[in-house]
Design a protein around this motif. Structure first.
Motif, short mmCIF file in Angstrom:
data_model
loop_
_atom_site.label_atom_id
_atom_site.label_comp_id
_atom_site.label_asym_id
_atom_site.label_seq_id
_atom_site.Cartn_x
_atom_site.Cartn_y
_atom_site.Cartn_z
N PRO A 7 0.89 -1.19 -0.11
CA PRO A 7 -0.07 -0.15 0.06
C PRO A 7 0.89 1.40 0.00
N THR A 8 0.25 2.17 -0.39
CA THR A 8 1.02 3.55 -0.59
C THR A 8 0.73 4.33 0.81
N LEU A 9 1.48 5.38 1.17
CA LEU A 9 1.45 6.21 2.21
C LEU A 9 0.23 6.78 2.56
N GLU A 10 -0.43 7.16 1.28
CA GLU A 10 -1.89 7.68 1.58
C GLU A 10 -2.91 6.80 2.11
N GLU A 11 -2.79 5.37 1.48
CA GLU A 11 -3.52 4.35 1.81
C GLU A 11 -3.46 3.71 3.13
N GLU A 12 -1.96 4.13 3.86
CA GLU A 12 -1.94 3.46 5.17
C GLU A 12 -2.51 4.49 6.28
N GLN A 13 -2.40 5.93 5.80
CA GLN A 13 -3.00 6.82 6.34
C GLN A 13 -4.44 6.88 6.73
N ALA A 14 -5.00 6.51 5.58
CA ALA A 14 -6.42 6.61 5.35
C ALA A 14 -7.06 5.20 6.35
N LEU A 15 -6.22 4.17 6.35
CA LEU A 15 -6.59 2.94 7.15
C LEU A 15 -6.56 2.95 8.40
N LYS A 16 -5.50 3.75 8.79
CA LYS A 16 -5.11 4.04 10.29
C LYS A 16 -6.29 5.09 10.78
N GLU A 17 -6.50 6.34 9.98
CA GLU A 17 -7.64 7.02 10.52
C GLU A 17 -8.93 6.25 10.65
N ALA A 18 -9.36 5.27 9.81
CA ALA A 18 -10.70 4.42 9.94
C ALA A 18 -10.65 3.65 11.08
N LEU A 19 -9.28 3.12 11.48
CA LEU A 19 -9.14 2.01 12.58
C LEU A 19 -9.43 2.80 13.77
N GLU A 20 -8.90 4.22 13.69
CA GLU A 20 -9.05 5.08 15.11
C GLU A 20 -10.51 5.32 15.06
N GLU A 21 -11.35 5.67 14.08
CA GLU A 21 -12.55 6.10 14.39
C GLU A 21 -13.32 4.88 14.67
N GLN A 22 -13.16 3.76 14.34
CA GLN A 22 -13.98 2.47 14.60
C GLN A 22 -13.57 2.08 16.04
N GLN A 23 -12.36 2.63 16.54
CA GLN A 23 -12.16 2.10 18.01
C GLN A 23 -12.80 3.22 18.89
#
Length: 512
Positions: A481-497
């Protein structure tokens, strides 16, 4: 001077060569010089017409004449040729039975008049010759006597590269079971037991998840493709050999290959796809295919037999009986229309059987209430039963191959139509013929046992190589994955948590 030396050398060479010819043999007191002199003197005295061809015989006679006084009174035994040995075996066919009881028993057995059949086949331009047909008739009589058959007919002759097969067809008798099939099944069971014992003794190996397709069961003797039993011999007078029953696997393999027969029943059949059996099994499979496609009779001669067991089920009738009210059809009508001929042998399905069997049905100990409920839920996945054309179907419904009509019909003679016979020839199985005249008809096959393949024969293509593993997301390589994809996935996981934590807090407050 040089000429004198050359002449001297020649004289010396001739003298040495003559001395060589005058040497006595180590086995006899003869020498080659005297022997050639006697042979040439005999040739000059007798002056044979073909001296070159008989030179070896003259040499042997001259040598033998010198030892006439010392020769033994015993004569050389002449070896019998293959034709003489066959004639000696065929001589037994013409011997008459001394016991009158056996002759009376033969009267009760149904043995067709091969001489009459040969006469009609000769009118149709087909046959093996009167002398050979008469020897075959006597061989069939010998077969009936030895095997105690109640019905026997000449099926035909299949040609081979080394020798040919004369085929006789007989009806199945009740209680007549093949010991060969039983022995094969027993040997297979023993091999399975040995394999299981070895697996239990040794360390367990990784088991394959591959499940072979279910084996199509063989039709019972006396039904379907095994309705009749067949005997073959190479020449009239030689012993008859009974062919084994045929299996669906052998019929399907024979459909995909083209191979000439050698004339040896134990010869291996090396082809692709591999054939399960030897030439005896291949011969039996081809006989079943030819019979299913070319055994015909005039319409109305046979009628469907009454079988109460099959009336309720959707199983096609496989029995027929002679119609006593049949009066015959005009020869001109049978020669012009294929609708006046019908098939009286069951059609072989793509499964390799004449009657379809459901392989998806679970049998034996594996069948219980749970599997029955599962089968009811999966009724939509069950295969559709294959149904072939019914018995006594007219020949006009037969399919063509590469725009070639399946049959050709004609009259044996247009000049004397009142004495002619209707002749039918198969174009799909070259060598299969049938004739009809009044209430009499007969089928015969004389050929190489191969089906017409159209323009040319193309062997089947080997199957695709099997994959080593099942492709899936667990083992399939993916792109990083690219840096933007990793950042978007991290934000989605934080929101879910964060959402999960809020839900837990709200649930705690409600409990308080």
């Amino acid at each position: 001077m040089c000429l004198k030396l050359r002449n001297a050398d020649r004289l010396q060479t001739a003298a040495s060569f003559k001395a060589y010819l005058l040497k006595d043999s180590t086995k006899t007191n003869l020498n080659l010089y005297d022997h050639l002199t006697r042979v040439l003197m005999k040739v000059m005295d007798e002056r044979p017409h073909n001296a070159v061809d008989v030179f070896e015989d003259i040499s042997r006679d001259v040598k033998r004449g010198l030892f006439e006084e010392k020769q033994s009174t015993l004569r050389d035994l002449t070896e019998a040729t293959a034709a003489e040995q066959l004639a000696e075996q065929q001589r037994l066919l013409f011997s008459r039975l001394e016991d009158a009881d056996q002759e009376e028993e033969l009267v009760e057995m149904f043995l067709p008049n091969v001489s009459e059949i040969a006469f009609y086949l000769e009118q149709a331009g087909v046959g093996l010759g009167r002398e050979e047909m008469q020897r075959i008739f006597l061989a069939l009589k010998q077969l009936v006597e030895s095997q105690g058959l109640q019905h026997c007919r000449l099926w035909g002759k299949i040609l081979g590269t080394e020798s040919s097969y004369i085929v006789a067809e007989a009806e199945h008798r009740e209680g007549d079971e093949e010991e060969e099939d039983q022995s094969i099944e027993a040997a297979a069971e023993e091999e399975e037991e040995k394999a299981e014992a070895e697996e239990n003794e040794n360390d367990p190996l990784p088991q394959s998840t591959y499940k072979p397709p279910p084996v199509v069961p063989k039709e019972a003797t006396g039904t379907g493709a095994n309705k009749f039993i067949y005997y073959v011999c190479k020449e009239p007078g030689l012993p008859w050999v009974r062919l084994p029953t045929v299996s669906p696997a052998q019929i399907n393999a024979a459909r995909q290959i083209r191979k000439f027969f050698t004339g040896r029943l134990d010869a291996p059949v090396i082809t692709y796809p591999p054939f399960p059996g030897n030439e005896a099994n291949y011969l039996r499979a081809q006989i079943a295919r030819i019979s299913a496609g070319t055994q015909v009779s005039p319409q109305g001669y046979y009628q469907a037999g009454e079988d109460e067991s099959n009336e309720e089920d959707e199983v096609p009738h496989d029995t027929y009986e002679v119609n006593p009210d049949f009066e015959g059809l005009p020869v001109s009508e049978m020669a012009d229309s294929l609708s006046t001929w019908v098939h009286h042998i069951q059609h072989i399905l793509q499964q390799g059987r004449c009657t379809w069997v459901n392989l998806a049905m679970k049998q034996g100990d594996e069948f219980n209430e749970e599997t029955e409920a599962e089968d009811r839920e999966e009724e939509t996945d069950e295969p559709e039963p294959e149904v072939g054309p019914p018995l006594l179907t007219p020949l006009s419904q037969d399919a063509e191959i590469t725009n070639t009509p399946p049959w050709s019909s004609k009259m044996s003679s247009t000049l004397t139509a009142q004495h002619a016979v209707a002749v039918l020839r198969s174009n799909l199985w070259p060598g299969a013929y049938a004739y009809a005249c009044g209430k009499k008809f007969e089928n015969i096959y004389i050929g190489w046992g191969l089906k017409y393949a159209g323009v040319g024969y193309n062997p089947p293509v080997p199957p695709l190589p099997q994959r080593e593993y099942a492709s899936g997301p667990e083992i399939t390589e993916a792109l990083d994955p690219t840096l933007e994809e990793e950042q978007a996935l991290k934000e989605a996981l934080e929101e879910q948590q964060a959402a999960e934590e809020e839900m837990e807090d709200s649930e705690d407050e409600e409990d308080d």
